[in-house]
Write a protein that holds these residues in place. Structure first.
Motif, short mmCIF file in Angstrom:
data_model
loop_
_atom_site.label_atom_id
_atom_site.label_comp_id
_atom_site.label_asym_id
_atom_site.label_seq_id
_atom_site.Cartn_x
_atom_site.Cartn_y
_atom_site.Cartn_z
N ARG A 1 4.56 10.48 -5.31
CA ARG A 1 5.96 10.88 -5.52
C ARG A 1 6.65 9.87 -6.43
NH1 ARG A 1 8.49 13.65 -1.38
NH2 ARG A 1 10.34 13.53 -2.70
N PRO A 2 6.20 9.72 -7.68
CA PRO A 2 6.77 8.69 -8.57
C PRO A 2 8.26 8.87 -8.82
CG PRO A 2 5.44 10.25 -9.82
CD PRO A 2 5.17 10.53 -8.38
N GLY A 3 8.74 10.12 -8.72
CA GLY A 3 10.16 10.36 -8.95
C GLY A 3 11.06 9.64 -7.95
N ALA B 1 14.20 6.01 0.29
CA ALA B 1 13.10 6.65 -0.43
C ALA B 1 11.80 6.57 0.38
CB ALA B 1 12.92 5.99 -1.80
N VAL B 2 11.57 5.42 1.02
CA VAL B 2 10.39 5.24 1.85
C VAL B 2 10.40 6.24 3.00
CG1 VAL B 2 9.31 3.68 3.52
CG2 VAL B 2 9.95 2.83 1.26
N GLU B 3 11.55 6.39 3.65
CA GLU B 3 11.66 7.34 4.76
C GLU B 3 11.44 8.77 4.27
OE1 GLU B 3 15.04 7.02 7.28
OE2 GLU B 3 14.97 4.83 7.36
N GLU B 4 12.00 9.10 3.13
CA GLU B 4 11.83 10.45 2.59
C GLU B 4 10.36 10.75 2.33
OE1 GLU B 4 13.06 13.12 -1.33
OE2 GLU B 4 14.30 11.39 -0.77
N GLN C 1 0.83 -1.21 0.00
CA GLN C 1 0.00 0.00 0.00
C GLN C 1 0.87 1.26 0.00
OE1 GLN C 1 -3.07 0.57 -0.39
NE2 GLN C 1 -3.49 2.58 0.49
N LEU C 2 1.94 1.24 0.79
CA LEU C 2 2.83 2.40 0.84
C LEU C 2 3.51 2.64 -0.50
CD1 LEU C 2 4.16 4.62 2.54
CD2 LEU C 2 5.97 2.99 3.08
N LEU C 3 3.95 1.58 -1.15
CA LEU C 3 4.58 1.73 -2.46
C LEU C 3 3.60 2.32 -3.47
CD1 LEU C 3 6.64 -1.59 -2.66
CD2 LEU C 3 7.57 0.73 -2.54
N GLN C 4 2.36 1.87 -3.41
CA GLN C 4 1.36 2.42 -4.32
C GLN C 4 1.17 3.92 -4.06
OE1 GLN C 4 -2.22 0.10 -4.73
NE2 GLN C 4 -3.42 1.86 -5.39
#
Length: 513
Positions: free
Chosen positions: A94-96, A238-241, A85-88
């Motif tokens: 924030r696709p970049g 990236a997840v943390e950002e 869910q988080l990746l989605q």
């Protein structure tokens, strides 16, 4: 009449111990009836209410919220629900962030396109026609790489016409690329041009993350592998950002709602370590303060079921009342009506003696009884707050000062809102309004023609219509219970006053702990 017990308790609190025992027995039965309705199909909704309250916690900073959700993600069970869910969310918002990772690992794209014509065409078949500014997406990468490496890979370009185009011709007429057989060309590159799949040109084309739209599920699965099997630091960074850039409420409402009870409890226990119960929290200045206090003092001993029940009666009493009176729960509704029929037989001394007993109980039990008692109040208020007279009598009997809030009085110049205890002299009010209108009309006659004058006369009666609307059911009040800060109508009063009761009683109990 419903007694709200908002006045301060007497200095010496004595009461009937048997009455307190009966009250606890009643609240235990009420708890059982509420749970019966929840487990029969509405537990999920009540669980959402809990997540909503958790999301309103105000004392967690960005670094702490990031740590909380990273810990949740690190749990093995979170791979296929929370992490996915988080990746989605990252891909959509924030696709970049994801695109920059793909740009560094373009080798994964070779597998992505291999044997998949649909993906190839969706990404590479974007060559510019006459009049367009330039090639897009994968077409731009393919054309740039082909020109830069024309001595080694130009022959792998497949053309739809009888003969191929030379680099010199295409350089002057780039729209000729529209005649390229994209599918066959990319398949040739997959077989014979491995350097393309690790090239700067391809990396540049994917770094904005637009390629994620071609097959989002594939990339979610790929990133899950990078996170949990390869433990790739770049993905976790990236997840943390992303999480540092989001509000705590946003993350709770999208991630916490999908975890099972065991992980939710783990999350609550983690929150208990970072919550700061400040002076505002002890004064219950925010809707989630009761929960913050509970989490900070006894989180390890509270079950998810207890959190759900407490939250339902304290923070979502109105929704719970609607649930309990729903026709789908007719059996529970009848039990509730029978159980609470005589629930108001509780005098001031017995009530505060009950509160005094709560100070000697386990904290979570005390908060539960106080919450359930406030919901009993809400239930009865919902039955009684039907008319203007019943509402104002309720205010009078419970020492609540009020001002009637209505459009008619707010429009009058230099008018004052009436205090509790004063009556409206409708005849005198109408007479003053009539005199003002007559004077204003005379002034207008000197300045306006008859048509404008008629229009103004119509406007004059609008406040009277507003007064009529208020008397027919639209009456609202400004109350001393919240410093006259907003108007409450009859439909909202039960919820507001029940929360006020809980806050008043809870603050007193907290002061004794």
């Amino acid at each position: 009449m419903v007694r709200l017990f908002l006045a301060p308790p007497p200095s010496g609190i004595f009461g009937d111990r048997d009455a307190v025992k009966e009250r606890v027995e009643l609240l235990e039965k009420l708890e059982s009836v509420i749970w019966s309705a929840m487990v029969s199909g509405d537990r999920y909704e009540a669980r959402l209410w809990l997540c909503n309250t958790i999301s309103s916690i105000h004392s967690i900073n960005l670094r702490e919220q990031c740590k909380l959700f990273i810990e949740l993600l690190r749990l093995k069970k979170s791979k296929h629900d929370v992490a996915a869910q988080l990746l989605q969310m990252i891909f959509e918002n924030r696709p970049g962030l994801a695109g920059s990772i793909i740009a560094k690992k373009t080798c994964m794209l070779e597998k992505f396109f291999e044997g998949n014509p649909r993906r190839i065409l969706e990404w590479f078949d974007h060559f510019a026609t006459i009049g367009e500014s330039g090639h897009k997406k994968g077409a731009r990468a393919l054309s740039k790489f082909a020109f830069m490496n024309r001595n080694t890979c130009w022959e792998e370009l497949e053309w739809k016409g009888r003969h191929g185009q030379s680099p010199a011709v295409v350089a002057t007429k780039p729209h000729y690329f529209i005649d390229l057989d994209v599918l066959q060309t990319v398949e040739n590159f997959l077989k014979y041009v491995p350097d393309f799949w690790s090239s700067d040109e391809l990396a540049e084309s994917v770094k904005d993350g637009e390629i994620l739209k071609v097959d989002q599920k594939y990339f979610i699965d790929t990133f899950l592998h990078l996170m949990y099997e390869e433990n790739l630091e770049g993905v976790w960074v990236a997840v943390e950002e992303f999480m540092m850039d989001q509000q705590f409420s946003f993350l709770c409402q999208h991630l916490l709602v999908i975890v099972d009870d065991s992980r939710m409890l783990t999350f609550f226990n983690s929150i208990s370590k970072v919550i700061k119960v400040d002076a505002q929290c002890k004064e219950l200045k925010h809707p989630s303060c009761w929960l913050e206090y509970l989490l900070s003092t006894c989180s390890g001993s509270v079950s998810v079921e207890e959190y759900i029940l407490l939250n339902a009666v304290i923070s979502h009493g109105r929704q719970l009342l609607r649930l309990m009176t729903n026709e789908e729960h007719e059996s529970e509704k009848q039990k509730l009506e029978k159980l609470l029929m005589n629930a108001l037989k509780f005098c001031d001394t017995d009530h505060w003696y009950f509160m005094k007993e709560c100070t000697e109980m386990e904290k979570k039990i005390a908060i539960k009884w106080i919450g359930l008692q406030s919901w009993v109040i809400q239930y009865h208020l919902a039955q009684e707050c039907k008319t203007q007279q019943s509402c104002e009598l309720l205010f009078s009997e419970n020492g609540i000062s009020f001002r009637r809030a209505e459009k008619f009085y707010l429009l009058q110049s230099n008018a004052t809102l009436e205090e509790h205890g004063s009556e409206i002299d409708d005849e005198d009010s109408d007479r003053r309004s009539h005199n003002r209108r007559r004077k204003e009309k005379k002034r207008r006659k000197k300045k306006q023609n008859h048509a404008n004058e008629s229009a103004d006369e119509l406007l004059e009666f609008e406040p009277l219509n507003s007064l009529h609307d208020c008397r027919s059911g639209g009456r609202s009040w400004l109350l001393s219970t919240n410093n006259y800060s907003c108007a409450w109508n009859a439909a909202d009063l039960p919820d507001h006053l029940a929360k006020r009761c809980f806050s008043t009683w809870m603050k007193w109990v907290l002061s004794m702990w």
